[in-house]
Design an enzyme around this catalytic site. Structure first.
Site, PDB file in Angstrom:
ATOM      1  N   THR A  40      -9.857   2.174   6.090  1.00  0.00           N
ATOM      2  CA  THR A  40      -8.599   2.797   6.489  1.00  0.00           C
ATOM      3  C   THR A  40      -8.092   3.689   5.364  1.00  0.00           C
ATOM      4  O   THR A  40      -8.517   3.570   4.217  1.00  0.00           O
ATOM      5  CB  THR A  40      -7.539   1.747   6.879  1.00  0.00           C
ATOM      6  N   CYS A  45       1.892   3.303   4.223  1.00  0.00           N
ATOM      7  CA  CYS A  45       1.493   2.102   4.962  1.00  0.00           C
ATOM      8  C   CYS A  45       0.826   1.096   4.028  1.00  0.00           C
ATOM      9  O   CYS A  45       0.429   1.425   2.911  1.00  0.00           O
ATOM     10  CB  CYS A  45       0.532   2.454   6.086  1.00  0.00           C
ATOM     11  N   HIS A  62      -3.297  -2.672   9.368  1.00  0.00           N
ATOM     12  CA  HIS A  62      -2.711  -1.440   8.812  1.00  0.00           C
ATOM     13  C   HIS A  62      -1.356  -1.289   9.480  1.00  0.00           C
ATOM     14  O   HIS A  62      -1.268  -0.961  10.658  1.00  0.00           O
ATOM     15  CB  HIS A  62      -3.624  -0.249   9.156  1.00  0.00           C
TER      16      HIS A  62
END
Length: 203
Positions: A40, A45, A62
């Protein structure tokens, strides 16, 4: 392998590591017992990489914000929205790990992200809120954090091997940070198609 039911994460073959891999977007998670790579890209985030070192069961999420003001019933009905929020994303990940055969007493975590990648966010540092939340959640659940790279002023690309617990993290030092924030919120994965310049850390 168990992944988010909505907009399934993207499966592909990662030539760099020579393994099957899964790309996670904001609001997604994946849990696996297999020799797979979870990947990711993070701006503000946060991603939690959690695994059972004895069984090789591991997973990653996530999420975009720490909490959400919805009832449990509303969350159930809108899982695709709810898993963007840490308070739900962490619960789901831990529960799915246990369902897949992990022992909660053995779980270990490595957490990343929460970058302050846009200077104008200083007054409302979403990344810091995300980072503080994930640390607090794991402490409350008594899941030890064995490695972390949180906050700071850079984005990150995460490569997580659940079977071993190994994480490779690439710091993204030269990329339009506003673009990262925009793409996080729009659930796009075009970041992986851009040149990512920075150092690589192993956790």
């Amino acid at each position: 392998m168990h992944t988010s039911d909505f907009d399934s994460p993207i499966a592909y073959y990662d030539k760099r590591f020579g393994v099957q891999a899964i790309k996670l977007l904001p609001g997604q998670y994946a849990v696996t017992k297999q020799e797979k790579l979870l990947v990711t890209v993070l701006g503000s985030c946060v991603a939690a990489c959690i695994y059972d070192p004895m069984t090789g069961v591991g997973g990653m999420n996530h999420f975009m914000l720490p909490t959400i003001n919805k009832t449990a019933n509303e969350l159930e009905q809108t899982e695709c929205t709810a898993t963007k929020y840490g308070v739900y994303a962490m619960e789901v990940l831990v529960n799915e790990l246990v369902k897949a055969g992990a022992d909660k007493r053995r779980l270990e975590a490595k957490v990343f992200g929460g970058g302050r990648v846009v200077p104008s966010f200083i007054q409302h540092d979403v990344g810091r809120f995300n980072a503080e939340f994930v640390v607090s959640f794991l402490n409350t659940e008594r899941i030890p954090i064995v490695a972390s790279d949180l906050c700071e002023e850079y984005a990150r690309k995460i490569y997580f091997f659940p079977a071993t617990g190994s994480v490779f993290m690439k710091r993204i030092n030269e990329l339009n940070n506003a673009t990262i924030i925009e793409r996080e919120s729009q659930h796009r994965w075009k970041l992986s198609e851009r040149k990512l310049v920075g150092s690589v850390d192993i956790f």
